[in-house]
Design a protein around this motif. Structure first.
Motif, PDB file in Angstrom:
ATOM      1  N   UNK A   1       4.700   6.966   7.817  1.00  0.00           N
ATOM      2  CA  UNK A   1       3.619   6.102   7.671  1.00  0.00           C
ATOM      3  C   UNK A   1       4.051   4.545   7.759  1.00  0.00           C
TER       4      UNK A   1
ATOM      5  N   UNK B   1       5.748  14.733   9.651  1.00  0.00           N
ATOM      6  CA  UNK B   1       4.815  14.371   8.849  1.00  0.00           C
ATOM      7  C   UNK B   1       3.987  15.587   8.369  1.00  0.00           C
ATOM      8  N   UNK B   2       3.541  16.361   9.273  1.00  0.00           N
ATOM      9  CA  UNK B   2       2.661  17.586   9.212  1.00  0.00           C
ATOM     10  C   UNK B   2       3.242  18.622   8.159  1.00  0.00           C
TER      11      UNK B   2
ATOM     12  N   UNK C   1       3.630  17.110   4.539  1.00  0.00           N
ATOM     13  CA  UNK C   1       2.390  17.450   3.846  1.00  0.00           C
ATOM     14  C   UNK C   1       2.245  18.747   3.282  1.00  0.00           C
ATOM     15  N   UNK C   2       2.703  19.724   3.987  1.00  0.00           N
ATOM     16  CA  UNK C   2       2.722  21.075   3.546  1.00  0.00           C
ATOM     17  C   UNK C   2       3.469  21.295   2.181  1.00  0.00           C
TER      18      UNK C   2
ATOM     19  N   UNK D   1       4.661  18.894   0.544  1.00  0.00           N
ATOM     20  CA  UNK D   1       4.383  17.601  -0.475  1.00  0.00           C
ATOM     21  C   UNK D   1       5.842  16.889  -0.578  1.00  0.00           C
TER      22      UNK D   1
ATOM     23  N   UNK E   1       2.585   6.221  -7.023  1.00  0.00           N
ATOM     24  CA  UNK E   1       1.599   6.999  -7.642  1.00  0.00           C
ATOM     25  C   UNK E   1       1.389   8.393  -7.618  1.00  0.00           C
ATOM     26  N   UNK E   2       2.537   9.090  -6.557  1.00  0.00           N
ATOM     27  CA  UNK E   2       2.572  10.233  -6.304  1.00  0.00           C
ATOM     28  C   UNK E   2       2.982  11.251  -7.253  1.00  0.00           C
ATOM     29  N   UNK E   3       2.009  12.334  -7.441  1.00  0.00           N
ATOM     30  CA  UNK E   3       2.474  13.310  -8.494  1.00  0.00           C
ATOM     31  C   UNK E   3       3.690  13.903  -8.361  1.00  0.00           C
TER      32      UNK E   3
ATOM     33  N   UNK F   1       6.692  11.540   4.278  1.00  0.00           N
ATOM     34  CA  UNK F   1       5.147  10.974   4.624  1.00  0.00           C
ATOM     35  C   UNK F   1       5.391   9.522   4.278  1.00  0.00           C
TER      36      UNK F   1
ATOM     37  N   UNK G   1       0.997  -1.287   0.258  1.00  0.00           N
ATOM     38  CA  UNK G   1       0.146  -0.051  -0.046  1.00  0.00           C
ATOM     39  C   UNK G   1       0.987   1.305   0.101  1.00  0.00           C
ATOM     40  N   UNK G   2       1.864   1.497   0.923  1.00  0.00           N
ATOM     41  CA  UNK G   2       2.588   2.516   1.237  1.00  0.00           C
ATOM     42  C   UNK G   2       3.525   2.546   0.044  1.00  0.00           C
TER      43      UNK G   2
ATOM     44  N   UNK H   1       1.857   4.411  -2.698  1.00  0.00           N
ATOM     45  CA  UNK H   1       1.669   5.608  -2.580  1.00  0.00           C
ATOM     46  C   UNK H   1       2.584   6.754  -3.047  1.00  0.00           C
TER      47      UNK H   1
ATOM     48  N   UNK I   1       7.031  13.679  -0.384  1.00  0.00           N
ATOM     49  CA  UNK I   1       6.353  12.261  -0.196  1.00  0.00           C
ATOM     50  C   UNK I   1       7.193  11.137   0.406  1.00  0.00           C
TER      51      UNK I   1
END
Lengths: 300, 314
Positions: free
Chosen positions: B287, B271-272, B275-276, B278, B29-31, B283, B22-23, B26, B280
């Protein structure tokens, strides 16, 4: 399919349906016998009403900027004060109700329907069971908020994407629940009898299995609705949720974050609305569980 | 016993593999194209293509998944896009505050929730029971950052008992500043966890207290406290430990948010911030690490079962 599920928003209207019979004794009786459903339903109805009638409740445009009037404390003109861009917090909070309810109800609906489908498949087609349940175990092993964060990082922030991300994290819970119910029902004599009598699987599912999964799914859907609203607010709060242009409770709190020590009211009002809404949905869920599923009520 | 442990550990492998898949997907497929980012603005398409080939980004999904897994097993979680530092190193720098917060919360939550649940079951049907249950519903419904702000406003801003924000690293010679900084975050994070454990403790205790052997113990004159804590609680241990394991997911998720509220420089803040920006790889790394922690905690819970209930042999 969706009409067979008791939608939390419809369930919320339950107590309101009763007065139509014009028997006050019945309302009182209902409130006495199911205090949680009554109190929760009443509060949820109020929240739904304030979302629906937001334009009529003395609100102004929640996105209208007024830099000259920024950071006003709550007063007669600005009931909940204004934020750092001069937007009226009362209006933003009331319109935010729409976003939160939308996310909660949609996630509950989608997660229930998809989870039910996966659970039924897994419970009936044993070849798939191991694979499907391992995938569900895997999904459940990623803490919900983190999975939602990861999914949101992939896409643009929008209400639709928030709903999809939270739905994916909630599906395994429903799938597991339904699969458990299916497996125990399959052992029941009346299902065995139906199988022995040559009833086809779709009819068995429709007649014997589905009706028995509705009660636990309804209860679960209420709790999913509540937790989805918290997740949405949390995602928006850390900047991975609905886009900042949309007034959602999480976004209002995120904007108030930098100023919370001097202007705590910016965070306080949306937080209060969120907590009361989630509390009343949880109350409703507890009440429904006690009323619909006495076995489950005893366990938890 | 030994066979059970081996079987449980083996049963964890497919779950870990699916989490990893799953991870990995992520980042896959990340842009954004890492090759294009590394090549910079001046690069020609041919340059980008060459960098992509040299990084192995042009190979199929499955091949890349296994290569990535092999790197993860060796402790290599990739490189941050923003700081160019190894992700594992960045996580290692931030792990102490997060670990402190979670362990303190866990200790606090269990030591408050279990007695509360036992009390509610003992005083079943009285106002004490109802109060505990109301408290539980309340903390289920209020998001952790709201509890955090309420606590910080009351006990830090108004009463000035604790610092508002921040973190002091742990030191054996003087653990007091460390503890003072963590009291409010741990209380905020622990609220929902206490509610969860107290509810299950109460429900399980009620079930156990209605068993025949409790009646027998009462009949032969055993007093209340040994019945509650020796006979009943020990038999109620398995569901309680299970819910602590399951609830750990909420604890991890809550920690991410709590760290933001109280400005604790932990993995959650990492991680926060990622996110801001991006970022990846960060993150993904965080996770992955936190999910593995969760799987590991639940494996330990499963192994603890045999300790509490020797009858369990699967």
């Amino acid at each position: 399919m969706s009409s067979t599920i008791l939608d939390p928003a419809i369930a919320a209207e339950l107590p309101d349906v009763l007065p139509a019979r014009k028997q006050r004794g019945k309302v009182a009786m209902f409130a006495y016998r199911h205090p949680s459903i009554f109190a929760g339903g009443l509060l949820v109805s109020l929240v739904v009403a304030s979302a629906v009638f937001a334009p009529l409740l003395g609100t102004v445009d929640p996105t209208a900027l007024a830099p000259a009037k920024r950071l006003r404390v709550p007063s007669e003109i600005y009931w909940f004060g204004t934020d750092m861009l001069g937007r009226d917090i009362y209006s933003r909070v009331l319109y935010g109700t729409r976003v939160s309810l939308q996310v909660g109800v949609m996630v509950a609906l989608f997660a229930s329907v998809i989870g039910m489908f996966i659970g039924l498949t897994s419970g009936f087609i044993r070849v798939l069971d191991t694979v499907v349940m391992r995938v569900m175990d895997g999904l459940m092993s990623i803490p919900g908020i983190l999975l939602a964060i990861a999914l949101m990082a992939l896409t643009r922030g929008s209400v639709g994407n928030v709903i999809i991300a939270i739905t994916i994290t909630e599906i395994p819970r429903v799938a597991r629940l339904v699969r458990g119910v299916v497996l125990s029902l399959r052992e029941q004599p009346y299902v065995e009898a139906a199988v022995a009598a040559g009833t086809r699987v779709p009819k068995i599912i429709w007649k014997h299995i589905l009706p028995n999964t509705l009660a636990p799914i309804t209860v679960q859907a209420t709790f999913i609705c509540a937790s989805a609203m918290i997740t949405e607010a949390t995602l928006s709060f850390i900047g991975a949720g609905t886009p900042p242009t949309i007034p959602s409770w999480g976004n209002i709190m995120a904007e108030g974050r930098a100023l919370w020590q001097v202007k705590p009211f910016i965070v306080l009002f949306p937080a209060m609305f969120l907590s009361i809404t989630v509390l009343s949905i949880n109350l409703l869920g507890d009440g429904l569980r006690d009323a619909l599923d006495p076995r489950m009520a005893k366990k938890i | 016993m030994f066979a059970y442990i081996i079987r449980r550990v083996i049963a964890t492998i497919p779950v870990v593999a699916i989490v990893a898949l799953f991870i990995f997907s992520l980042l896959y497929f990340a842009p954004g194209d890492p090759a294009a980012i590394i090549a910079g603005d001046q690069a020609t398409p041919a340059d980008v293509e060459r960098i992509r080939a040299s990084l192995g980004l042009d190979r199929p999904f499955v091949v890349r998944f296994f290569e990535w897994s092999w790197q993860v097993v060796q402790g290599n979680l990739g490189v941050s896009i923003f700081t160019n530092l190894p992700v594992s190193k960045m996580i290692a720098q931030r792990i102490e505050p997060s670990l402190s917060l979670m362990l303190l919360t866990l200790t606090f939550a269990i030591s408050v929730a279990v007695p509360l649940g036992v009390l509610a079951a003992w005083k079943h049907g009285t106002w004490i029971d109802r109060l505990v249950m109301m408290f539980a519903v309340f903390f289920f419904s209020v998001p952790v950052f709201v509890v955090g702000y309420l606590l910080a406003y009351t006990f830090a801003l108004q009463l000035d008992w604790f610092p508002v924000q921040g973190y002091t690293p742990f030191s054996i010679s003087d653990p007091w500043p460390w503890l003072r900084n963590l009291v409010l975050p741990a209380a905020a994070l622990g609220g929902a966890f206490v509610a969860l454990i107290a509810r299950i403790t109460r429900a399980t205790m009620l079930e156990v207290l209605s068993q025949d052997y409790i009646r027998t113990a009462r009949a032969k004159g055993v007093s209340q406290r040994p019945i509650l804590f020796m006979h009943a609680l020990k038999n109620a241990a398995v569901p309680i430990v299970t819910i602590i394991g399951i609830g750990f997911a909420g604890l991890i998720g809550g920690a991410v948010v709590t760290e933001s509220v109280f400005a604790i420089p932990g993995v959650g803040r990492l991680v926060v911030d990622a996110i801001l920006r991006r970022d990846y790889p960060i993150i993904q790394g965080v996770v992955l690490m936190l999910s593995f922690t969760y799987v590991l905690v639940n494996l330990c819970v499963d192994l603890l079962y045999t300790l509490f209930d020797p009858r369990i042999r699967y």
